[in-house]
Scaffold this active site. Structure first.
Site, PDB file in Angstrom:
ATOM      1  N   HIS A  90       0.476  -1.198   0.156  1.00  0.00           N
ATOM      2  CA  HIS A  90      -0.014  -0.356   0.496  1.00  0.00           C
ATOM      3  C   HIS A  90       0.866   1.240  -0.298  1.00  0.00           C
ATOM      4  O   HIS A  90       0.610   2.078  -0.429  1.00  0.00           O
ATOM      5  CB  HIS A  90      -0.740   0.072   0.950  1.00  0.00           C
ATOM      6  CG  HIS A  90      -1.488  -1.109   1.550  1.00  0.00           C
ATOM      7  ND1 HIS A  90      -2.852  -2.144   0.570  1.00  0.00           N
ATOM      8  CD2 HIS A  90      -1.782  -2.273   2.416  1.00  0.00           C
ATOM      9  CE1 HIS A  90      -4.017  -2.818   0.968  1.00  0.00           C
ATOM     10  NE2 HIS A  90      -2.656  -3.228   2.091  1.00  0.00           N
ATOM     11  N   HIS A 115       5.548   7.205   6.516  1.00  0.00           N
ATOM     12  CA  HIS A 115       5.194   5.805   5.530  1.00  0.00           C
ATOM     13  C   HIS A 115       4.567   7.502   4.411  1.00  0.00           C
ATOM     14  O   HIS A 115       4.180   8.252   4.595  1.00  0.00           O
ATOM     15  CB  HIS A 115       4.174   5.224   5.453  1.00  0.00           C
ATOM     16  CG  HIS A 115       3.041   5.991   5.816  1.00  0.00           C
ATOM     17  ND1 HIS A 115       2.765   5.368   7.350  1.00  0.00           N
ATOM     18  CD2 HIS A 115       1.652   6.152   5.144  1.00  0.00           C
ATOM     19  CE1 HIS A 115       1.441   6.565   7.586  1.00  0.00           C
ATOM     20  NE2 HIS A 115       0.718   6.724   6.634  1.00  0.00           N
ATOM     21  N   HIS A 117       2.006   8.681   1.074  1.00  0.00           N
ATOM     22  CA  HIS A 117       1.516   8.666   0.088  1.00  0.00           C
ATOM     23  C   HIS A 117       0.883   9.593  -1.377  1.00  0.00           C
ATOM     24  O   HIS A 117       1.322  10.753  -1.219  1.00  0.00           O
ATOM     25  CB  HIS A 117      -0.386   9.496   0.331  1.00  0.00           C
ATOM     26  CG  HIS A 117      -0.509   8.410   1.652  1.00  0.00           C
ATOM     27  ND1 HIS A 117      -1.334   7.129   1.464  1.00  0.00           N
ATOM     28  CD2 HIS A 117      -0.480   8.458   3.164  1.00  0.00           C
ATOM     29  CE1 HIS A 117      -1.619   6.918   2.772  1.00  0.00           C
ATOM     30  NE2 HIS A 117      -1.216   7.718   3.962  1.00  0.00           N
ATOM     31  N   GLU A 129      -2.832  13.643   0.956  1.00  0.00           N
ATOM     32  CA  GLU A 129      -4.750  13.142   1.157  1.00  0.00           C
ATOM     33  C   GLU A 129      -5.179  14.292   1.488  1.00  0.00           C
ATOM     34  O   GLU A 129      -5.704  14.126   1.375  1.00  0.00           O
ATOM     35  CB  GLU A 129      -3.831  11.927   2.342  1.00  0.00           C
ATOM     36  CG  GLU A 129      -3.615  10.851   1.693  1.00  0.00           C
ATOM     37  CD  GLU A 129      -4.241   9.637   2.388  1.00  0.00           C
ATOM     38  OE1 GLU A 129      -3.457   9.836   4.226  1.00  0.00           O
ATOM     39  OE2 GLU A 129      -4.569   8.831   2.119  1.00  0.00           O
ATOM     40  N   HIS A 142       3.485  10.846   6.584  1.00  0.00           N
ATOM     41  CA  HIS A 142       2.315  10.901   7.957  1.00  0.00           C
ATOM     42  C   HIS A 142       3.582  10.224   8.398  1.00  0.00           C
ATOM     43  O   HIS A 142       4.581   8.997   8.660  1.00  0.00           O
ATOM     44  CB  HIS A 142       1.471  10.084   7.907  1.00  0.00           C
ATOM     45  CG  HIS A 142       0.338  10.923   6.701  1.00  0.00           C
ATOM     46  ND1 HIS A 142      -0.776   9.550   6.086  1.00  0.00           N
ATOM     47  CD2 HIS A 142      -0.122  12.174   6.545  1.00  0.00           C
ATOM     48  CE1 HIS A 142      -1.221  10.618   5.356  1.00  0.00           C
ATOM     49  NE2 HIS A 142      -1.049  11.628   5.765  1.00  0.00           N
ATOM     50  N   THR A 224      -6.330   7.147   7.683  1.00  0.00           N
ATOM     51  CA  THR A 224      -6.581   6.417   6.310  1.00  0.00           C
ATOM     52  C   THR A 224      -6.796   5.499   5.468  1.00  0.00           C
ATOM     53  O   THR A 224      -6.522   5.814   4.530  1.00  0.00           O
ATOM     54  CB  THR A 224      -5.887   8.215   5.833  1.00  0.00           C
ATOM     55  OG1 THR A 224      -4.272   7.685   5.549  1.00  0.00           O
ATOM     56  CG2 THR A 224      -5.354   9.462   5.679  1.00  0.00           C
ATOM     57  N   THR A 225      -6.236   4.196   6.249  1.00  0.00           N
ATOM     58  CA  THR A 225      -6.581   3.139   5.694  1.00  0.00           C
ATOM     59  C   THR A 225      -7.349   2.109   6.423  1.00  0.00           C
ATOM     60  O   THR A 225      -6.885   2.546   7.592  1.00  0.00           O
ATOM     61  CB  THR A 225      -4.681   3.350   5.648  1.00  0.00           C
ATOM     62  OG1 THR A 225      -4.056   2.178   6.638  1.00  0.00           O
ATOM     63  CG2 THR A 225      -3.946   3.548   4.040  1.00  0.00           C
TER      64      THR A 225
END
Ligand SMILES: *[C@@H]1O[C@H](CO)[C@@H](O)[C@H](O)[C@H]1NC(C)=O
Ligand SMILES: *[C@@H]1O[C@H](CO)[C@@H](O)[C@H](O)[C@H]1NC(C)=O
Length: 392
Positions: A90, A115, A117, A129, A142, A224-225
């Site tokens: 992911h 991590h 995005h 995001e 993040h 957010t996941t």
């Protein structure tokens, strides 16, 4: 033998059918069969009313002067032990040592991992995001921390409302290469496939953060996941960090969401969730969002051009007004002169002898000239009249 084999096969199939996989084993994605809109079927918290990310409308944020600058603790004391980085299908996750933490919150939060995005379309095509005033960033970093004062570990804390604190850093593209970012980017090639792991040299994590840690937005939200637990105290920095277009391109095209052994390679792209409804939540700002808003170069250009046009316009108007006033003043004076001269001549012609006798009366002629002059030079000082009192 064949019927026995068939029977066993059927039993195996039935067994698999009846034991639905646990939510944790569901392979969720951003689009497709278990895409964002389906997450809540397997992870009920994803349908909660305090989800992340959100759209931040700066005019609707509430200024809270008690929100002090965030203090990263130990971010720069990275030590010599390498950081583990892995591709979980992911995103790319970088594990952080437990001595890194966060101050400036009601509890002490300990760093766990960070991590990213990102999108797929290059600069200005989304990937971040959180959005601010409907503007999306190109990527988002993040940094995840858990409340180590109240909970023993991340897995316990992530289900508690005050369990996690995440720093959100919006990433946009600029001209310069972000050298700090290369500490991650340079090693992504070693974890191209899901489940791959690499150890990367430890580096100063604070160099990834924006310089201004005093201005941020704060709200209560979620992961957010999946499993989307509503356990996150969010800090979204107002200042964005910049990476080069080449760095963004590398981030967007280097990783696969598929495993090394999978026959079909799937690029890991657009791993960002769409913004979620605020549902009466308040987004607080550590700064007065309106006065402190930084202007983009486009806005600065617009303001400069606007001011210049305004000045030119004002100058033209003032010039017009001055000219008009002068014109009417002159017109007025001329008409006064013409009037007075006409009347004088009228008077002269009617009450005076014929012009032939002019030479005989030089005194009268002189007085008449003086009268004309004084009319022309209206506003001029009156001729000082001899005052007998001043004479000694
Ligand atoms: C986290 O803490 C809980 C509660 O003490 C414990 O049951 C669990 O095993 C711990 N998990 C990990 C991954 O350490
Ligand atoms: C988050 O929720 C807690 C508990 O309900 C509340 O005390 C706190 O003020 C909230 N924080 C923000 C930023 O809304």
């Amino acid at each position: 033998m064949d019927s026995l084999g068939l029977c066993i096969l059927l039993m195996v199939l039935c067994f698999q059918w009846t034991t639905a996989p646990a939510a944790e084993e569901i392979t969720w994605t951003y689009t497709g069969l278990v895409g964002q809109t389906e997450w809540s079927e397997y992870f009920p918290d994803c349908a909660g009313n305090a989800q992340s990310p959100v759209e931040v409308v700066t005019t609707q944020t509430k200024y809270d002067p008690s929100l002090l600058p965030l203090t990263p603790l130990g971010y720069s004391q990275h030590g010599n032990k390498p950081f583990a980085m892995y591709n979980n299908g992911h995103t790319a996750v970088i594990e952080l040592p437990e001595w890194m933490g966060l101050g400036g919150l009601p509890w002490l939060y300990t760093a766990v991992q960070m991590h990213l995005h990102w999108g797929s379309g290059g600069p200005s095509h989304g990937g971040g995001e959180h959005t601010v005033n409907e503007m999306s960033a190109d990527a988002e970093l993040h940094v995840v921390h858990y409340n180590s004062e109240l909970y023993p570990n991340m897995s316990k804390a992530m289900t508690q409302s005050d369990g996690l604190a995440v720093l959100g850093i919006l990433i946009v593209t600029g001209e310069e290469t972000n050298l700090a970012f290369n500490n991650i980017l340079n090693y992504l090639g070693r974890i191209r496939h899901a489940d791959q792991k690499v150890f990367i040299p430890a580096f100063d994590v604070q160099t990834l953060l924006p310089e201004d840690l005093g201005r941020y937005f704060r709200y209560n939200g979620s992961l957010t996941t999946p499993p989307c637990h509503q356990s996150v105290t969010w800090t979204l920095f107002n200042e964005r960090i910049q990476i080069s277009p080449a760095q963004l391109l590398k981030l967007e095209t280097i990783l696969y969401s598929s495993k090394a052994e999978d026959p079909d390679r799937m690029l890991l792209q657009d791993n960002y969730r769409t913004t979620q409804p605020l549902n009466h939540r308040v987004v607080f700002a550590s700064f007065s969002a309106e006065s402190g808003r930084e202007l983009t170069s486009g806005e600065v250009t617009a303001i400069v051009i606007g001011v210049m046009c305004g000045c030119v316009g004002l100058a033209v108007i003032i010039r017009f007004i001055v000219k008009t006033i002068r014109f009417f003043t002159l017109l007025h004076r001329e008409s006064v002169v013409v009037n007075s001269s006409t009347s004088s001549w009228d008077v002269l012609h009617s009450s005076r002898p014929a012009p032939m006798s002019r030479m005989k009366e030089p005194e009268e002629e002189k007085k008449q000239d003086m009268a004309l002059n004084s009319t022309c030079e209206a506003g001029k000082k009156e001729e000082p009249s001899p005052s007998p009192q001043r004479d000694p």
